[in-house]
Scaffold this active site. Structure first.
Site, PDB file in Angstrom:
ATOM      1  N   HIS A  74       0.843  -1.200   0.000  1.00 18.11           N
ATOM      2  CA  HIS A  74       0.000   0.000   0.000  1.00 18.11           C
ATOM      3  C   HIS A  74       0.876   1.247   0.000  1.00 18.11           C
ATOM      4  O   HIS A  74       1.731   1.400   0.862  1.00 18.11           O
ATOM      5  CB  HIS A  74      -0.911   0.016   1.226  1.00 18.11           C
ATOM      6  CG  HIS A  74      -2.084  -0.903   1.094  1.00 18.11           C
ATOM      7  ND1 HIS A  74      -3.193  -0.821   1.887  1.00 18.11           N
ATOM      8  CD2 HIS A  74      -2.318  -1.919   0.221  1.00 18.11           C
ATOM      9  CE1 HIS A  74      -4.074  -1.752   1.526  1.00 18.11           C
ATOM     10  NE2 HIS A  74      -3.552  -2.431   0.525  1.00 18.11           N
ATOM     11  N   TYR A 202      -9.619   5.616   6.692  1.00 20.96           N
ATOM     12  CA  TYR A 202      -9.834   6.006   8.091  1.00 20.96           C
ATOM     13  C   TYR A 202     -10.920   7.079   8.100  1.00 20.96           C
ATOM     14  O   TYR A 202     -10.766   8.112   7.450  1.00 20.96           O
ATOM     15  CB  TYR A 202      -8.548   6.578   8.691  1.00 20.96           C
ATOM     16  CG  TYR A 202      -7.493   5.542   9.007  1.00 20.96           C
ATOM     17  CD1 TYR A 202      -6.633   5.061   8.024  1.00 20.96           C
ATOM     18  CD2 TYR A 202      -7.346   5.056  10.307  1.00 20.96           C
ATOM     19  CE1 TYR A 202      -5.666   4.118   8.321  1.00 20.96           C
ATOM     20  CE2 TYR A 202      -6.371   4.109  10.612  1.00 20.96           C
ATOM     21  CZ  TYR A 202      -5.540   3.646   9.625  1.00 20.96           C
ATOM     22  OH  TYR A 202      -4.578   2.705   9.923  1.00 20.96           O
ATOM     23  N   PRO A 294      -5.038   0.493  18.334  1.00 24.52           N
ATOM     24  CA  PRO A 294      -4.663   0.014  16.996  1.00 24.52           C
ATOM     25  C   PRO A 294      -4.743   1.065  15.888  1.00 24.52           C
ATOM     26  O   PRO A 294      -4.410   0.774  14.738  1.00 24.52           O
ATOM     27  CB  PRO A 294      -5.664  -1.124  16.730  1.00 24.52           C
ATOM     28  CG  PRO A 294      -6.791  -0.873  17.651  1.00 24.52           C
ATOM     29  CD  PRO A 294      -6.269  -0.146  18.834  1.00 24.52           C
ATOM     30  N   LYS A 298       0.386   0.004  14.940  1.00 23.43           N
ATOM     31  CA  LYS A 298       1.759  -0.069  15.445  1.00 23.43           C
ATOM     32  C   LYS A 298       2.065  -1.268  16.344  1.00 23.43           C
ATOM     33  O   LYS A 298       3.240  -1.559  16.599  1.00 23.43           O
ATOM     34  CB  LYS A 298       2.085   1.216  16.243  1.00 23.43           C
ATOM     35  CG  LYS A 298       2.185   2.459  15.373  1.00 23.43           C
ATOM     36  CD  LYS A 298       3.498   2.487  14.607  1.00 23.43           C
ATOM     37  CE  LYS A 298       3.531   3.491  13.512  1.00 23.43           C
ATOM     38  NZ  LYS A 298       3.406   2.953  12.163  1.00 23.43           N
ATOM     39  N   TYR A 386       3.503   6.692   9.958  1.00 21.92           N
ATOM     40  CA  TYR A 386       2.677   5.537   9.581  1.00 21.92           C
ATOM     41  C   TYR A 386       3.524   4.440   8.945  1.00 21.92           C
ATOM     42  O   TYR A 386       3.355   3.257   9.251  1.00 21.92           O
ATOM     43  CB  TYR A 386       1.553   5.978   8.626  1.00 21.92           C
ATOM     44  CG  TYR A 386       0.451   4.956   8.508  1.00 21.92           C
ATOM     45  CD1 TYR A 386      -0.703   5.049   9.282  1.00 21.92           C
ATOM     46  CD2 TYR A 386       0.557   3.873   7.636  1.00 21.92           C
ATOM     47  CE1 TYR A 386      -1.714   4.098   9.188  1.00 21.92           C
ATOM     48  CE2 TYR A 386      -0.444   2.920   7.534  1.00 21.92           C
ATOM     49  CZ  TYR A 386      -1.577   3.038   8.321  1.00 21.92           C
ATOM     50  OH  TYR A 386      -2.568   2.095   8.233  1.00 21.92           O
TER      51      TYR A 386
HETATM   52  C1  FAD Z   1      -8.132  -7.860  19.321  1.00 19.28           C
HETATM   53  C2  FAD Z   1      -6.824  -7.236  18.906  1.00 19.28           C
HETATM   54  C3  FAD Z   1      -6.725  -6.540  17.692  1.00 19.28           C
HETATM   55  C4  FAD Z   1      -5.511  -5.970  17.286  1.00 19.28           C
HETATM   56  N1  FAD Z   1      -5.437  -5.295  16.107  1.00 19.28           N
HETATM   57  C5  FAD Z   1      -4.262  -4.743  15.733  1.00 19.28           C
HETATM   58  C6  FAD Z   1      -4.123  -4.036  14.522  1.00 19.28           C
HETATM   59  O1  FAD Z   1      -5.066  -3.900  13.764  1.00 19.28           O
HETATM   60  N2  FAD Z   1      -2.900  -3.506  14.217  1.00 19.28           N
HETATM   61  C7  FAD Z   1      -1.795  -3.664  15.048  1.00 19.28           C
HETATM   62  O2  FAD Z   1      -0.693  -3.225  14.727  1.00 19.28           O
HETATM   63  N3  FAD Z   1      -1.917  -4.322  16.198  1.00 19.28           N
HETATM   64  C8  FAD Z   1      -3.096  -4.857  16.547  1.00 19.28           C
HETATM   65  N4  FAD Z   1      -3.184  -5.521  17.704  1.00 19.28           N
HETATM   66  C9  FAD Z   1      -1.980  -5.630  18.482  1.00 19.28           C
HETATM   67  C10 FAD Z   1      -1.085  -6.749  17.971  1.00 19.28           C
HETATM   68  O3  FAD Z   1      -1.865  -7.878  17.664  1.00 19.28           O
HETATM   69  C11 FAD Z   1      -0.071  -7.033  19.063  1.00 19.28           C
HETATM   70  O4  FAD Z   1       0.669  -5.856  19.279  1.00 19.28           O
HETATM   71  C12 FAD Z   1       0.853  -8.201  18.747  1.00 19.28           C
HETATM   72  O5  FAD Z   1       0.142  -9.406  18.763  1.00 19.28           O
HETATM   73  C13 FAD Z   1       1.977  -8.253  19.769  1.00 19.28           C
HETATM   74  O6  FAD Z   1       2.681  -9.452  19.631  1.00 19.28           O
HETATM   75  P1  FAD Z   1       3.331 -10.158  20.904  1.00 19.28           P
HETATM   76  O7  FAD Z   1       4.029 -11.346  20.367  1.00 19.28           O
HETATM   77  O8  FAD Z   1       4.069  -9.156  21.682  1.00 19.28           O
HETATM   78  O9  FAD Z   1       2.110 -10.584  21.832  1.00 19.28           O
HETATM   79  P2  FAD Z   1       0.927 -11.617  21.571  1.00 19.28           P
HETATM   80  O10 FAD Z   1       0.546 -11.651  20.146  1.00 19.28           O
HETATM   81  O11 FAD Z   1      -0.130 -11.277  22.566  1.00 19.28           O
HETATM   82  O12 FAD Z   1       1.560 -13.024  21.923  1.00 19.28           O
HETATM   83  C14 FAD Z   1       1.825 -13.410  23.238  1.00 19.28           C
HETATM   84  C15 FAD Z   1       1.787 -14.926  23.316  1.00 19.28           C
HETATM   85  O13 FAD Z   1       2.133 -15.321  24.641  1.00 19.28           O
HETATM   86  C16 FAD Z   1       1.247 -16.334  25.071  1.00 19.28           C
HETATM   87  N5  FAD Z   1       1.177 -16.306  26.537  1.00 19.28           N
HETATM   88  C17 FAD Z   1       0.543 -15.403  27.313  1.00 19.28           C
HETATM   89  N6  FAD Z   1       0.708 -15.690  28.601  1.00 19.28           N
HETATM   90  C18 FAD Z   1       1.468 -16.803  28.656  1.00 19.28           C
HETATM   91  C19 FAD Z   1       1.958 -17.598  29.720  1.00 19.28           C
HETATM   92  N7  FAD Z   1       1.681 -17.298  30.997  1.00 19.28           N
HETATM   93  N8  FAD Z   1       2.696 -18.681  29.431  1.00 19.28           N
HETATM   94  C20 FAD Z   1       2.985 -19.004  28.131  1.00 19.28           C
HETATM   95  N9  FAD Z   1       2.521 -18.283  27.072  1.00 19.28           N
HETATM   96  C21 FAD Z   1       1.779 -17.200  27.344  1.00 19.28           C
HETATM   97  C22 FAD Z   1      -0.075 -15.996  24.410  1.00 19.28           C
HETATM   98  O14 FAD Z   1      -0.936 -17.110  24.319  1.00 19.28           O
HETATM   99  C23 FAD Z   1       0.409 -15.505  23.047  1.00 19.28           C
HETATM  100  O15 FAD Z   1       0.489 -16.546  22.109  1.00 19.28           O
HETATM  101  C24 FAD Z   1      -4.378  -6.092  18.126  1.00 19.28           C
HETATM  102  C25 FAD Z   1      -4.478  -6.767  19.342  1.00 19.28           C
HETATM  103  C26 FAD Z   1      -5.685  -7.341  19.745  1.00 19.28           C
HETATM  104  C27 FAD Z   1      -5.778  -8.057  21.075  1.00 19.28           C
END
Ligand code: FAD
Length: 391
Positions: A74, A202, A294, A298, A386
């Site tokens: 994009h 947006y 969101p 980011k 962005y």
């Molecule tokens: C509903 C939703 C919509 C979103 N939409 C957007 C978007 O449109 N754009 C954007 O940029 N970001 C978005 N985000 C944010 C983005 O998805 C997150 O920033 C991203 O997933 C971060 O990755 P992470 O690996 O840090 O954490 P996570 O993806 O949360 O991964 C953490 C992992 O750790 C595991 N875990 C947790 N606790 C434990 C434990 N005690 N023991 C073992 N494993 C554990 C979980 O099961 C998970 O698999 C959204 C988030 C949500 C919740």
């Protein structure tokens, strides 16, 4: 049973998987402990917009082939205000673009690469508990299939998201937390219909914010701002499509393709930063340390930039014995995190309806949006943030 690895990674989201892959490429062994099943992790519909730095990191991890084949490049976004759309052209303003490729696909590619080389991931690891990280011999204990296990390691990477155990294992007095909870959420619908436009729209509207996004040429992702107390069950498909259409400009409303939702969810909006991101031999990365609303796309990208700094620090430790990168990790990561927090807060403030801001607040918001779409300098600042600030 006690096992050993160099880096124990808690969490198999994008942060944990990307870190694992970058470390494996550098010959550093690691074990991922994930509390859910692989299918559960892959079933979570979340982010979809990747900055160029994130794309580069996925390439560096050797997992970019399908992303480049199926991802959508994009070169801009559209902003809709007063019922008219205005394009922000990233290519023209900053010479960069973003990639639309779903978080679930990123996760799948990383999981497949990991499984392909037989690197260990313990799914359904329960009661995961990090300890000993303030000394030289950290341990992560957990339960798997009813049996107790201990994983000895040199370092622990807490990549376990906002509700994970890593940040909560740190004494409260050692953490400083900054937080803003917004009084609304996003109701999101995923549907197998053609996207409204080839770029994201947006929408600022008196009824509330809306976002028209997509995951592929045949799969659309739409969001509308809703009250924080709403439940997905209150929103049958017809009600959702009707409300979305009311927030769009007439042309977009007429072109909107609707269909049964494949997934529907409500995400609360929150800004959150906990620091520092290092406690002895425990490092936090991604949502474990920070959350953004969101609006600026980011969250996943910040997880990637943390992983970039952390992987660099760990690789230098093992290759040359230098701990300069690990010592600088928290400060480097947080410096970028705060810039993304600012941008996400600003995009949220600019586009949503705030019930307490009154008529004055609404006029200020419209004046800022009009300034933004009429000023190359202002539009450039949006575009620069962005597409992602440099790592
Ligand atoms: C509903 C939703 C919509 C979103 N939409 C957007 C978007 O449109 N754009 C954007 O940029 N970001 C978005 N985000 C944010 C983005 O998805 C997150 O920033 C991203 O997933 C971060 O990755 P992470 O690996 O840090 O954490 P996570 O993806 O949360 O991964 C953490 C992992 O750790 C595991 N875990 C947790 N606790 C434990 C434990 N005690 N023991 C073992 N494993 C554990 C979980 O099961 C998970 O698999 C959204 C988030 C949500 C919740």
């Amino acid at each position: 049973m006690t096992k050993r690895t160099q880096v124990a990674i808690i969490g198999s989201g994008p942060a944990g998987l990307l870190l694992g892959q970058l470390l494996l490429k550098a010959g550093i062994d690691n074990v991922i402990l994930e509390r859910h099943t692989r299918e559960h992790v892959l079933g979570r519909i979340r982010a979809g917009v990747l900055e160029q730095g994130t794309v580069g990191l996925i390439d560096e991890a050797g997992c970019g082939r399908r992303m480049h084949r199926e991802g959508l490049i994009h070169h801009g976004i559209e902003l809709s205000l007063r019922g008219q759309r205005h394009r922000i052209d990233f290519n023209d303003l900053v010479g960069k673009s973003v990639m639309v490729y779903g978080q679930t696909e990123v996760t799948r590619d990383l999981m497949d690469a990991r499984a392909g080389i037989g690197a260990p991931t313990e799914y359904e690891a329960l009661n995961v508990t990090p300890s000993g990280y303030d000394g030289t011999q950290p341990i992560v204990s957990y339960l798997k299939d009813g049996a107790a296990h201990e994983l000895g390691c040199d370092f622990i990477a807490g990549c376990d998201g906002f509700h994970g155990v890593s940040r909560h294992s740190v004494p409260e007095s050692a953490l400083t937390v900054f937080e803003r909870v917004y009084p609304f959420g996003w109701l999101g619908v995923l549907a197998d219909v053609r996207p409204l436009s080839h770029e994201l729209i947006y929408v600022n509207h008196a009824r509330g914010f809306a976002l028209c996004s997509m995951r592929s040429p045949t799969r659309s992702r739409y969001y509308i701002q809703c009250d924080a107390s709403e439940r997905p069950g209150h929103w049958p498909d017809d009600r959702f499509w009707e409300e979305l259409r009311r927030r769009l400009d007439p042309e977009a409303g007429a072109q909107l393709a609707t269909g049964p939702s494949v997934e529907e969810s409500i995400a609360p909006l929150r800004s959150f930063v906990a620091g520092p991101m290092r406690f002895g031999r425990l490092f936090l990365a991604g949502d474990a340390a920070h959350i953004v609303p969101p609006t600026g796309a980011k969250g996943l990208n910040l997880a990637a930039s943390d992983v970039h700094y952390l992987a660099e620090g760990l690789i230098a430790h093992y290759r040359s014995g230098s701990d300069a990168g690990l010592n600088a990790y928290s400060a480097r990561a947080l410096a970028r995190v705060w810039k993304a927090e600012r941008f996400s807060w600003w995009m949220t403030s600019l586009l949503h309806k705030f019930s307490d801001s009154g008529a004055f607040g609404e006029r200020i918001q419209l004046a800022e949006l009009e300034y933004l779409v009429g000023s190359r300098a202002a539009a450039t600042a949006l575009a620069e943030n962005y597409v992602g600030l440099p790592f």
